[in-house]
Write a protein that holds these residues in place. Structure first.
Motif, mmCIF file in Angstrom:
data_model
loop_
_atom_site.group_PDB
_atom_site.id
_atom_site.type_symbol
_atom_site.label_atom_id
_atom_site.label_comp_id
_atom_site.label_asym_id
_atom_site.label_seq_id
_atom_site.Cartn_x
_atom_site.Cartn_y
_atom_site.Cartn_z
ATOM 1 N N ILE A 193 0.849 -1.197 0.000
ATOM 2 C CA ILE A 193 0.000 0.000 0.000
ATOM 3 C C ILE A 193 0.882 1.243 0.000
ATOM 4 O O ILE A 193 1.715 1.436 0.888
ATOM 5 N N LYS A 194 0.706 2.090 -1.006
ATOM 6 C CA LYS A 194 1.469 3.328 -1.120
ATOM 7 C C LYS A 194 0.499 4.502 -1.155
ATOM 8 O O LYS A 194 -0.377 4.572 -2.028
ATOM 9 N N SER B 99 9.349 -0.848 -10.964
ATOM 10 C CA SER B 99 8.988 -0.248 -9.684
ATOM 11 C C SER B 99 10.028 -0.636 -8.640
ATOM 12 O O SER B 99 10.497 -1.773 -8.608
ATOM 13 N N PHE B 100 10.353 0.326 -7.772
ATOM 14 C CA PHE B 100 11.372 0.106 -6.745
ATOM 15 C C PHE B 100 10.826 0.503 -5.371
ATOM 16 O O PHE B 100 11.535 1.095 -4.557
ATOM 17 N N LEU B 101 9.554 0.169 -5.125
ATOM 18 C CA LEU B 101 8.905 0.598 -3.889
ATOM 19 C C LEU B 101 9.626 0.086 -2.649
ATOM 20 O O LEU B 101 9.764 0.802 -1.654
ATOM 21 N N SER C 136 10.348 -4.670 -8.923
ATOM 22 C CA SER C 136 9.071 -5.239 -9.350
ATOM 23 C C SER C 136 8.724 -4.735 -10.736
ATOM 24 O O SER C 136 9.266 -3.726 -11.203
ATOM 25 N N LEU C 137 7.805 -5.431 -11.385
ATOM 26 C CA LEU C 137 7.251 -4.999 -12.660
ATOM 27 C C LEU C 137 5.741 -4.874 -12.495
ATOM 28 O O LEU C 137 5.080 -5.819 -12.071
ATOM 29 N N GLU D 231 6.925 -9.657 -8.652
ATOM 30 C CA GLU D 231 8.026 -9.384 -7.734
ATOM 31 C C GLU D 231 9.282 -10.107 -8.219
ATOM 32 O O GLU D 231 9.237 -11.299 -8.509
ATOM 33 N N ILE D 232 10.396 -9.364 -8.297
ATOM 34 C CA ILE D 232 11.664 -9.952 -8.733
ATOM 35 C C ILE D 232 12.711 -9.680 -7.650
ATOM 36 O O ILE D 232 13.479 -8.707 -7.715
#
Length: 362
Positions: A62-63, A237-239, A225-226, A192-193
């Motif tokens: 959650i962001k 994405s680099f959350l 992440s993608l 998720e990677i």
């Protein structure tokens, strides 16, 4: 009106920050219960989508982008052992699988295609035609499947009175009624990677003193992440990495986090209020990261008023130039598609504030 140089400014702003935190916390508490309920049902219907777990503390899925605008990443299951593609294939399709003239345009810095063969292990469902075209996992098809699952889950979970679909496409957005008001959620499937760092993220650049080399290695070990949020391309994405950077901002006793919180408060109350602001908390966070790089010394973050004004000047420059580099993928401009008129109005407000730093909060 309070002058920025008055000693009680920090208290004035941070009291507002505390009230905001309490309100956001209550809203997120309600939202994540609903999201957990919905995604548990979705996961039951389609094994490729995982439930978003409920958390009493920080929830990495959650962001908060703005007080009534949240990004919810929904992890996907059955894709493991990621490796970078040896050769990119610039291909475009209709949702029915018809190949379009190519290329329409190459992916931008934060975007890439994704082939099922890039994973050493994959569920057979990822090879199915509902998400796969000629070996490519197509975000638009994933979102098409996911949208239908969300619609069904709202009915199955008897949440029609609280949750309603919004007609934004290709994104999957819902409106949720909470005790604090209506909140809009963007539900985004996420691959998720955790085993690799994207080659597009050439970070950090040489000779940078913030963060430390040890911290950099720790952050990169958590991967990326993608996100499925457009028709053809997956968005990097680099959350998790960004959360780790924020987590230990002020180990040296500085005021970086306070400055970010105060700037966010001014943005939401004065500079850029509204349900879908042109500048979100994510943009402010990126401004802070760049400023931390430029000013890595503890002495630069001891005096709140000076550090705060430094951040506002950086934000004004970015907004005026319509240019804010992504912190990890530096070829990507986060303001490329922002509304020019809204950016111009914000730039005027920031310029006025910098000429006469006065605080007038509602």
């Amino acid at each position: 009106m309070k002058s920025l140089m008055e000693g009680n400014l920090e208290d004035c702003l941070l009291n507002k920050v505390d009230l905001r935190r309490q309100w956001i916390s209550q809203m997120v508490e309600e939202v994540q219960k609903i999201v957990h309920h919905l995604t548990t049902e979705i996961s039951y219907q389609d094994i490729r989508f995982q439930a978003v777990l409920y958390s009493d503390t920080y929830n990495e899925n959650i962001k908060v982008l703005a007080p009534t605008q949240l990004l919810i990443t929904v992890p996907m299951r059955g894709l493991a052992g990621y490796r970078e593609a040896g050769q990119q294939r610039w291909r475009y399709y209709t949702l029915q699988g018809t190949r379009l003239p190519c290329p329409l345009r190459d992916p931008e810095g934060l975007q890439q295609w994704l082939e099922v063969e890039q994973f050493l292990k994959s569920l057979w469902q990822w090879h199915e035609a509902d998400v796969n075209i000629d070996g490519d996992i197509v975000p638009a098809k994933v979102l098409q499947v996911f949208r239908k699952l969300v619609e069904n889950a709202i009915e199955t979970c008897h949440l029609s009175g609280k949750v309603s679909m919004l007609m934004d496409r290709p994104a999957v957005r819902v409106a949720v009624e909470t005790s604090t008001g209506r909140v809009e959620l963007e539900l985004t499937p996420s691959v998720e990677i955790p085993t690799a760092w994207s080659k597009k993220a050439r970070w950090p650049s040489c000779l940078k003193r913030w963060p430390s080399a040890e911290r950099v290695q720790c952050i990169k070990s958590f991967g990326f992440s993608l996100l499925a949020c457009s028709n053809y391309h997956w968005q990097l994405s680099f959350l998790r990495a960004e959360h780790l950077l924020l987590e230990q901002l002020d180990e040296d006793g500085g005021c970086r986090r306070k400055c970010l919180q105060a700037m966010r408060q001014m943005k939401e109350d004065v500079w850029c209020p509204g349900k879908r602001p042109v500048i979100t908390s994510y943009h402010l966070q990126t401004v802070l990261f760049w400023t931390c790089e430029k000013y890595p010394h503890p002495k630069d973050w001891r005096v709140f008023s000076r550090a705060f004004l430094r951040l506002v000047r950086k934000l004004h420059k970015c907004v005026s130039q319509h240019f804010l580099k992504h912190y990890f993928v530096r070829k990507s401009n986060l303001l490329r598609y922002a509304n020019s008129g809204e950016l111009g109005a914000l730039a005027q407000k920031l310029a006025f504030f910098l000429k006469n730093p006065q605080i007038s909060l509602p």
